[in-house]
Scaffold this active site. Structure first.
Site, mmCIF file in Angstrom:
data_model
loop_
_atom_site.group_PDB
_atom_site.id
_atom_site.type_symbol
_atom_site.label_atom_id
_atom_site.label_comp_id
_atom_site.label_asym_id
_atom_site.label_seq_id
_atom_site.Cartn_x
_atom_site.Cartn_y
_atom_site.Cartn_z
ATOM 1 N N GLU A 185 0.828 -1.209 0.000
ATOM 2 C CA GLU A 185 0.000 0.000 0.000
ATOM 3 C C GLU A 185 0.861 1.258 0.000
ATOM 4 O O GLU A 185 1.474 1.592 1.015
ATOM 5 C CB GLU A 185 -0.928 0.029 1.215
ATOM 6 C CG GLU A 185 -1.845 1.239 1.205
ATOM 7 C CD GLU A 185 -2.826 1.270 2.360
ATOM 8 O OE1 GLU A 185 -3.759 2.096 2.306
ATOM 9 O OE2 GLU A 185 -2.675 0.480 3.301
ATOM 10 N N GLU A 282 -12.260 2.041 3.569
ATOM 11 C CA GLU A 282 -11.353 2.472 4.640
ATOM 12 C C GLU A 282 -11.468 3.987 4.838
ATOM 13 O O GLU A 282 -10.554 4.750 4.530
ATOM 14 C CB GLU A 282 -9.912 2.058 4.332
ATOM 15 C CG GLU A 282 -9.037 2.122 5.577
ATOM 16 C CD GLU A 282 -7.588 1.827 5.306
ATOM 17 O OE1 GLU A 282 -6.960 1.133 6.122
ATOM 18 O OE2 GLU A 282 -7.055 2.288 4.276
#
Length: 306
Positions: A185, A282
């Protein structure tokens, strides 16, 4: 409504009017409270619907399924008790929910670990990856999040990259036999200054160097809007290495439609590519109450329509 009125013939005028008005309110609520058939696998997290479902994780999972969500992610599931992990896995299996990512290892936010090449830190990382394999089996997860940590200011970036690639290759040796995937990420400079991995082209380069089906990209749309923008062209350029998406509008990092990102167009593009994976929600809720939780669902209903 005429047939409903006929059924109220035996009631007094005031009672009949109240019943009809109540029925009207029920009909008005049905579209938003019904189960949505989403085109993509949007994945809420625990706490997102706690005002509607209560604090129990299992009740929250059931609420997600009732409202049409077919995926779920939990960054912190590795730290939950084995009993709770197993109970959550059972609810997900029973309700047709696919488990998304969890964080696979300790993230070094302010000091280097993988970039440094330090042998002890590498072995610690690999031990945590091996532990995450067991968690993944328990909760039926395929993907786990990996963040390579902070830059090493004492090393040239090329050496740091070589160190990170070597650590990830070693991790893939652990993951590949189980069919598991770590997703790298990139995180934006504003929220997470100084991290080694910040941009999608950099993640793409590293995945190509590692050259394993167990090392792919987690493209967080919120982070990359801040870091580099140009979202659809960058998704297109990285497509063959992307295995997972996460969502958050900017500014605010809340649900789609609350910021500047045209999520309807982004999701339409992702869908057009034949994506069958998960898009992790998220982000926070723009309103901290039960009505705000309904607003989150309505936002996804809106941007899932094209």
């Amino acid at each position: 409504m005429a047939s409903a009125a006929l059924g109220l013939a035996g009631l007094g005028t005031a009672q009949a009017a109240a019943a009809v008005n109540g029925a009207s309110r029920e009909e008005n609520l049905k579209p938003s409270l019904s189960k949505t058939d989403f085109k993509l696998k949007y994945a809420p997290h625990l706490g997102m619907f706690r005002h509607s479902a209560g604090e129990d994780p299992l009740d929250q999972l059931n609420f997600m399924a009732d409202r049409g969500f077919t995926a779920f992610e939990d960054n912190e599931i590795k730290g939950r008790t084995t009993a709770l992990q197993e109970s959550m896995a059972k609810v997900m299996a029973d309700r047709g929910i696919v488990m998304g990512v969890f964080v696979a290892h300790e993230i070094y936010w302010t000091e280097p670990n993988l970039a440094s090449g330090d042998a002890a830190l590498r072995e610690k990382f690999l031990k945590e990856i091996a532990e995450s394999v067991e968690v993944a089996k328990r909760v039926n997860a395929k993907w786990m999040t990996v963040v390579p940590g902070h830059v090493d200011l004492r090393l040239n970036m090329a050496y740091q990259t070589a160190n990170v690639v070597e650590s990830l290759k070693r991790a893939c040796e652990i993951l590949e036999p189980h069919g598991l995937v770590m997703v790298l990420e990139p995180l934006n400079f504003r929220n997470h200054p100084g991290l080694f991995l910040a941009e999608s082209p950099q993640a793409y380069q590293i995945c190509k160097a590692v050259n394993s089906p167990s090392c792919k990209i987690l493209f967080d749309i919120y982070h990359q809007q801040i870091q580099e923008g140009n979202l659809i062209p960058n998704i297109e350029a990285c497509w063959e290495e992307i295995a997972y998406f996460q969502i958050g509008d900017n500014p605010g990092r809340n649900e789609p439609t609350t910021g500047e990102i045209n999520y309807a167009n982004v999701f339409k593009f992702i869908h057009s590519k034949g994506y069958q994976g998960i898009l992790g929600m998220e982000h926070g809720n723009s309103r901290p109450d039960k009505a705000g939780e309904e607003a989150v669902i309505e936002a996804y209903q809106k941007v899932d329509t094209w």
